[in-house]
Design an enzyme around this catalytic site. Sequence first.
Site, mmCIF file in Angstrom:
data_model
loop_
_atom_site.group_PDB
_atom_site.id
_atom_site.type_symbol
_atom_site.label_atom_id
_atom_site.label_comp_id
_atom_site.label_asym_id
_atom_site.label_seq_id
_atom_site.Cartn_x
_atom_site.Cartn_y
_atom_site.Cartn_z
ATOM 1 C CG ASN A 1 -1.732 1.222 1.402
ATOM 2 O OD1 ASN A 1 -1.770 2.074 0.504
ATOM 3 N ND2 ASN A 1 -2.398 1.353 2.534
ATOM 4 C CD1 TRP A 2 3.335 1.029 -3.001
ATOM 5 C CD2 TRP A 2 3.386 2.300 -4.847
ATOM 6 N NE1 TRP A 2 3.997 0.326 -3.985
ATOM 7 C CE2 TRP A 2 4.034 1.077 -5.122
ATOM 8 C CE3 TRP A 2 3.284 3.253 -5.865
ATOM 9 C CZ2 TRP A 2 4.594 0.796 -6.368
ATOM 10 C CZ3 TRP A 2 3.841 2.973 -7.105
ATOM 11 C CH2 TRP A 2 4.491 1.753 -7.363
ATOM 12 C CE LYS A 3 -0.129 3.215 4.826
ATOM 13 N NZ LYS A 3 -0.042 3.314 6.275
ATOM 14 C CG HIS B 1 -5.844 1.838 5.247
ATOM 15 N ND1 HIS B 1 -5.366 2.795 6.104
ATOM 16 C CD2 HIS B 1 -4.839 0.938 5.074
ATOM 17 C CE1 HIS B 1 -4.115 2.485 6.439
ATOM 18 N NE2 HIS B 1 -3.770 1.374 5.822
ATOM 19 C CD GLU C 1 -2.946 5.468 6.752
ATOM 20 O OE1 GLU C 1 -2.922 5.500 5.504
ATOM 21 O OE2 GLU C 1 -2.050 4.927 7.439
ATOM 22 C CD GLU D 1 -3.401 -2.467 7.342
ATOM 23 O OE1 GLU D 1 -2.346 -2.750 6.771
ATOM 24 O OE2 GLU D 1 -3.984 -1.382 7.175
ATOM 25 N N GLY E 1 2.735 2.263 10.926
ATOM 26 C CA GLY E 1 3.739 3.321 10.833
ATOM 27 C C GLY E 1 4.464 3.608 12.134
ATOM 28 C CB SER F 1 5.315 -1.898 12.101
ATOM 29 O OG SER F 1 4.937 -0.585 12.475
ATOM 30 N N GLY G 1 2.944 -1.248 4.323
ATOM 31 C CA GLY G 1 2.915 0.188 4.049
ATOM 32 C C GLY G 1 4.309 0.696 3.719
ATOM 33 N N GLY G 2 4.963 1.346 4.681
ATOM 34 C CA GLY G 2 6.254 1.998 4.459
ATOM 35 C C GLY G 2 7.282 1.132 3.729
HETATM 36 P P1 13P Z 1 3.094 0.423 7.724
HETATM 37 O O1 13P Z 1 3.596 -0.866 7.133
HETATM 38 O O2 13P Z 1 3.842 1.625 7.217
HETATM 39 O O3 13P Z 1 3.004 0.346 9.198
HETATM 40 O O4 13P Z 1 1.599 0.624 7.177
HETATM 41 C C1 13P Z 1 0.705 -0.422 7.256
HETATM 42 C C2 13P Z 1 -0.500 -0.091 6.470
HETATM 43 O O5 13P Z 1 -1.245 0.814 6.813
HETATM 44 C C3 13P Z 1 -0.745 -0.875 5.253
HETATM 45 O O6 13P Z 1 -2.011 -0.630 4.755
#
Ligand code: 13P
Length: 255
Positions: A9-11, A94, A96, A166, A172, A212, A233-234
């Site tokens: 997930n590149w956000k 998600h 967010e 999640e 994050g 994470s 994510g990251g």
């Molecule tokens: P991180 O891997 O950066 O913690 O993000 C997880 C995430 O929100 C994937 O959708």
Amino acid sequence: MRKKIIAGNWKMNLNVSQGSVLVHRLQERIKTTKNVEVILCPSFVSLQPLSLQIDRRKFKLGAQNAYFEDEGAFTGEVSIAMLRDLASYIIVGHSERRHKFGENDDLIAKKVAACVRNDIAPILCVGETASERAAKETKQTVHDQLSVGVRDLTSQNIKHLVVAYEPVWAIGSGRLPKPHEVEEVTSLIRSTIAHIYGQNVAEKIRILYGGSVNPDITKGYLEIEGIDGFLVGGASLNYEYFSRIVATAQELEGE
Ligand code: 13P
């Protein structure tokens, strides 16, 4: 056998050319795969160019969000119907979206149903906040998010669903739940689905962990009972990290 998924997930990161460079680097490093689905979820603007660039033996594309109505006066929205030719998956609900954009379980259920109606697999995200965890409400929160999220699905079409657990506090933050805590929630997710749709259906649903995820935990967390992959994510923005995560999953699957 449930096929493993590693989804990135590149956000709201990477413009079109940066995304293209990342895919180029991933394509060099990630080998063709049969037993692991690797899904890239870039921003909307990158979906179309990347759909022309990706090696389909290695990657599928997913969107990070979409609106449930097929078309109409909804300024600024992209419909799930519009994504049909571009994305195989859509991340829905998600944390967010829930916490920064006020999406509630009712809206999320409509999006899940619209994905299935349009032949796109929803990746439904569920997970507790830090305060829900502190109040020991993890299971209730996940149960409620999941059972409302799938409320319009039938035992026929629910098999396309993917669920991502999640924990909000793990996203994050570099903090991780203990493997046994992940396993408890995974088993709650599968039993919630079994309760509504039967054990056979529940056994087919893929459950991902997200929050994470990094290359060092990949092997241990993929061995957690009931976990079928990751929503990263990251680390999905770093080609070395993401390709290491994919390679570990491929090794565990005998590739
Ligand atoms: P991180 O891997 O950066 O913690 O993000 C997880 C995430 O929100 C994937 O959708």
